[in-house]
Scaffold this motif. Structure first.
Motif, PDB file in Angstrom:
ATOM      1  N   ASP A   2       6.849   0.816   6.681  1.00 55.82           N
ATOM      2  CA  ASP A   2       7.534   0.076   5.464  1.00 55.82           C
ATOM      3  C   ASP A   2       7.194   0.852   4.144  1.00 55.82           C
ATOM      4  OD1 ASP A   2       5.223  -0.685   4.316  1.00 55.82           O
ATOM      5  OD2 ASP A   2       5.072  -2.569   5.178  1.00 55.82           O
ATOM      6  N   GLU A   3       7.960   0.184   3.127  1.00 56.42           N
ATOM      7  CA  GLU A   3       8.023   0.839   1.732  1.00 56.42           C
ATOM      8  C   GLU A   3       6.497   1.103   1.302  1.00 56.42           C
ATOM      9  OE1 GLU A   3      10.693  -0.944  -0.901  1.00 56.42           O
ATOM     10  OE2 GLU A   3      12.316  -1.035   0.694  1.00 56.42           O
ATOM     11  N   HIS A   4       5.797  -0.100   1.351  1.00 54.98           N
ATOM     12  CA  HIS A   4       4.287   0.060   1.057  1.00 54.98           C
ATOM     13  C   HIS A   4       3.533   1.191   1.539  1.00 54.98           C
ATOM     14  CE1 HIS A   4       5.300  -3.444  -1.252  1.00 54.98           C
ATOM     15  NE2 HIS A   4       4.076  -3.970  -1.476  1.00 54.98           N
ATOM     16  N   GLN A   5       3.607   1.305   2.961  1.00 53.61           N
ATOM     17  CA  GLN A   5       2.944   2.251   3.516  1.00 53.61           C
ATOM     18  C   GLN A   5       3.397   3.604   3.257  1.00 53.61           C
ATOM     19  OE1 GLN A   5       3.876   0.646   7.549  1.00 53.61           O
ATOM     20  NE2 GLN A   5       2.209  -0.705   7.721  1.00 53.61           N
ATOM     21  N   GLU A   6       4.767   3.925   2.986  1.00 56.44           N
ATOM     22  CA  GLU A   6       5.110   5.112   2.845  1.00 56.44           C
ATOM     23  C   GLU A   6       4.876   5.592   1.233  1.00 56.44           C
ATOM     24  OE1 GLU A   6       6.952   8.296   3.873  1.00 56.44           O
ATOM     25  OE2 GLU A   6       7.058   6.772   5.073  1.00 56.44           O
ATOM     26  N   ALA A   7       4.695   4.474   0.476  1.00 59.46           N
ATOM     27  CA  ALA A   7       4.197   5.122  -0.933  1.00 59.46           C
ATOM     28  C   ALA A   7       2.533   5.174  -1.021  1.00 59.46           C
ATOM     29  CB  ALA A   7       4.652   3.637  -1.582  1.00 59.46           C
ATOM     30  N   ILE A   8       1.825   4.432  -0.251  1.00 61.39           N
ATOM     31  CA  ILE A   8       0.538   4.776  -0.088  1.00 61.39           C
ATOM     32  C   ILE A   8       0.405   6.282   0.458  1.00 61.39           C
ATOM     33  CG2 ILE A   8      -1.857   4.029   1.016  1.00 61.39           C
ATOM     34  CD1 ILE A   8      -0.463   1.131   0.454  1.00 61.39           C
ATOM     35  N   LYS A   9       1.106   6.266   1.427  1.00 64.54           N
ATOM     36  CA  LYS A   9       0.831   7.830   2.082  1.00 64.54           C
ATOM     37  C   LYS A   9       1.271   9.044   1.391  1.00 64.54           C
ATOM     38  CE  LYS A   9       2.711  10.178   6.277  1.00 64.54           C
ATOM     39  NZ  LYS A   9       3.809  10.116   7.296  1.00 64.54           N
ATOM     40  N   ASN A  10       2.342   8.601   0.541  1.00 63.42           N
ATOM     41  CA  ASN A  10       2.628   9.713  -0.535  1.00 63.42           C
ATOM     42  C   ASN A  10       1.760   9.940  -1.451  1.00 63.42           C
ATOM     43  OD1 ASN A  10       4.961  10.311   0.969  1.00 63.42           O
ATOM     44  ND2 ASN A  10       6.272   8.768  -0.216  1.00 63.42           N
ATOM     45  N   LYS A  11       1.086   8.737  -2.018  1.00 62.47           N
ATOM     46  CA  LYS A  11      -0.085   9.045  -3.089  1.00 62.47           C
ATOM     47  C   LYS A  11      -1.279   9.710  -2.512  1.00 62.47           C
ATOM     48  CE  LYS A  11       1.928   6.896  -6.237  1.00 62.47           C
ATOM     49  NZ  LYS A  11       2.736   7.741  -7.328  1.00 62.47           N
ATOM     50  N   ILE A  12      -1.514   9.373  -1.123  1.00 61.88           N
ATOM     51  CA  ILE A  12      -2.807   9.761  -0.616  1.00 61.88           C
ATOM     52  C   ILE A  12      -2.452  11.328  -0.038  1.00 61.88           C
ATOM     53  CG2 ILE A  12      -4.164   9.885   1.704  1.00 61.88           C
ATOM     54  CD1 ILE A  12      -3.752   6.847   1.860  1.00 61.88           C
ATOM     55  N   ARG A  13      -1.355  11.687   0.431  1.00 61.18           N
ATOM     56  CA  ARG A  13      -0.848  13.034   0.543  1.00 61.18           C
ATOM     57  C   ARG A  13      -0.973  13.799  -0.639  1.00 61.18           C
ATOM     58  NH1 ARG A  13       1.599  15.307   4.641  1.00 61.18           N
ATOM     59  NH2 ARG A  13       2.576  13.755   5.457  1.00 61.18           N
ATOM     60  N   ALA A  14      -0.447  13.187  -1.829  1.00 56.34           N
ATOM     61  CA  ALA A  14      -0.529  14.117  -3.032  1.00 56.34           C
ATOM     62  C   ALA A  14      -1.948  14.345  -3.387  1.00 56.34           C
ATOM     63  CB  ALA A  14       0.047  13.366  -4.167  1.00 56.34           C
ATOM     64  N   ALA A  15      -2.957  13.364  -3.421  1.00 53.14           N
ATOM     65  CA  ALA A  15      -4.353  13.502  -3.884  1.00 53.14           C
ATOM     66  C   ALA A  15      -5.033  14.730  -3.187  1.00 53.14           C
ATOM     67  CB  ALA A  15      -5.059  12.175  -3.460  1.00 53.14           C
ATOM     68  N   VAL A  16      -4.828  14.584  -1.612  1.00 53.38           N
ATOM     69  CA  VAL A  16      -5.540  15.405  -0.729  1.00 53.38           C
ATOM     70  C   VAL A  16      -4.948  16.985  -0.929  1.00 53.38           C
ATOM     71  CG1 VAL A  16      -5.811  15.846   1.524  1.00 53.38           C
ATOM     72  CG2 VAL A  16      -6.355  13.770   0.476  1.00 53.38           C
ATOM     73  N   GLU A  17      -3.726  16.966  -0.887  1.00 53.75           N
ATOM     74  CA  GLU A  17      -2.988  18.298  -0.915  1.00 53.75           C
ATOM     75  C   GLU A  17      -3.486  19.222  -2.011  1.00 53.75           C
ATOM     76  OE1 GLU A  17       1.165  18.099   1.493  1.00 53.75           O
ATOM     77  OE2 GLU A  17       1.363  17.790  -0.534  1.00 53.75           O
ATOM     78  N   THR A  18      -3.664  18.619  -3.344  1.00 55.54           N
ATOM     79  CA  THR A  18      -4.206  19.434  -4.390  1.00 55.54           C
ATOM     80  C   THR A  18      -5.769  19.629  -4.264  1.00 55.54           C
ATOM     81  OG1 THR A  18      -4.340  17.409  -5.925  1.00 55.54           O
ATOM     82  CG2 THR A  18      -2.043  18.612  -5.586  1.00 55.54           C
ATOM     83  N   SER A  19      -6.303  19.452  -3.362  1.00 54.69           N
ATOM     84  CA  SER A  19      -7.946  19.394  -3.493  1.00 54.69           C
ATOM     85  C   SER A  19      -8.449  20.337  -2.041  1.00 54.69           C
ATOM     86  CB  SER A  19      -8.609  18.144  -3.473  1.00 54.69           C
ATOM     87  OG  SER A  19      -8.626  17.632  -2.242  1.00 54.69           O
TER      88      SER A  19
END
Length: 97
Positions: free
Chosen positions: A2-19
Motif C-alpha cells: 500500500d501507499e504507506h508501506q511504499e512511502a516507508i520503504k522509500n524513506k528507509i532506502r534513502a537513509a541506508v543508500e547514503t551510508s
C-alpha cells in the motif's frame, strides 16, 4: 504494497543508500501512564528518521516490509516487565553497487 508501506520503504532506502550501514532499529516505549501514548520510532546509525514516515504508521508496516523481503529481522528485545519497551533490529535488503 500500500501507499504507506511504499512511502516507508522509500524513506528507509534513502537513509541506508547514503551510508555504510544497512541496519535500522525500531524502538518503542511508554511512560506508563495516561495521557501519554506509546512512543515509537525508527533509527539509522542512532538517529531517528521516522518523523518523515506517514503519521499513522505502525510496526505492522515494518512487518509487511519484512514479509515482502525488503527487511530481515536480526534481533529483537522486549522488556519482560514492559511489553511496550521493545527494540527490533533489521537489515535492509537492498543491492549495493
Amino acid at each position: 504494497m500500500d501507499e504507506h508501506q511504499e512511502a516507508i520503504k522509500n524513506k528507509i532506502r534513502a537513509a541506508v543508500e547514503t551510508s555504510d550501514s544497512d541496519e535500522i532499529t525500531y524502538r518503542s516505549e511508554w511512560l506508563g501512564y495516561m495521557p501519554f501514548p506509546v512512543f515509537r520510532w525508527v533509527e539509522h546509525q542512532g538517529k531517528d528518521f521516522s518523523g518523515d514516515f506517514p503519521a499513522d504508521w505502525t510496526l505492522e508496516h515494518l512487518a509487511s516490509l519484512e514479509r515482502a523481503g525488503f527487511l530481515e529481522m536480526l534481533e529483537t528485545y522486549e522488556n519482560p516487565e514492559d511489553p511496550f519497551d521493545r527494540d527490533i533490529r533489521y537489515r535492509v535488503l537492498i543491492g549495493r553497487e
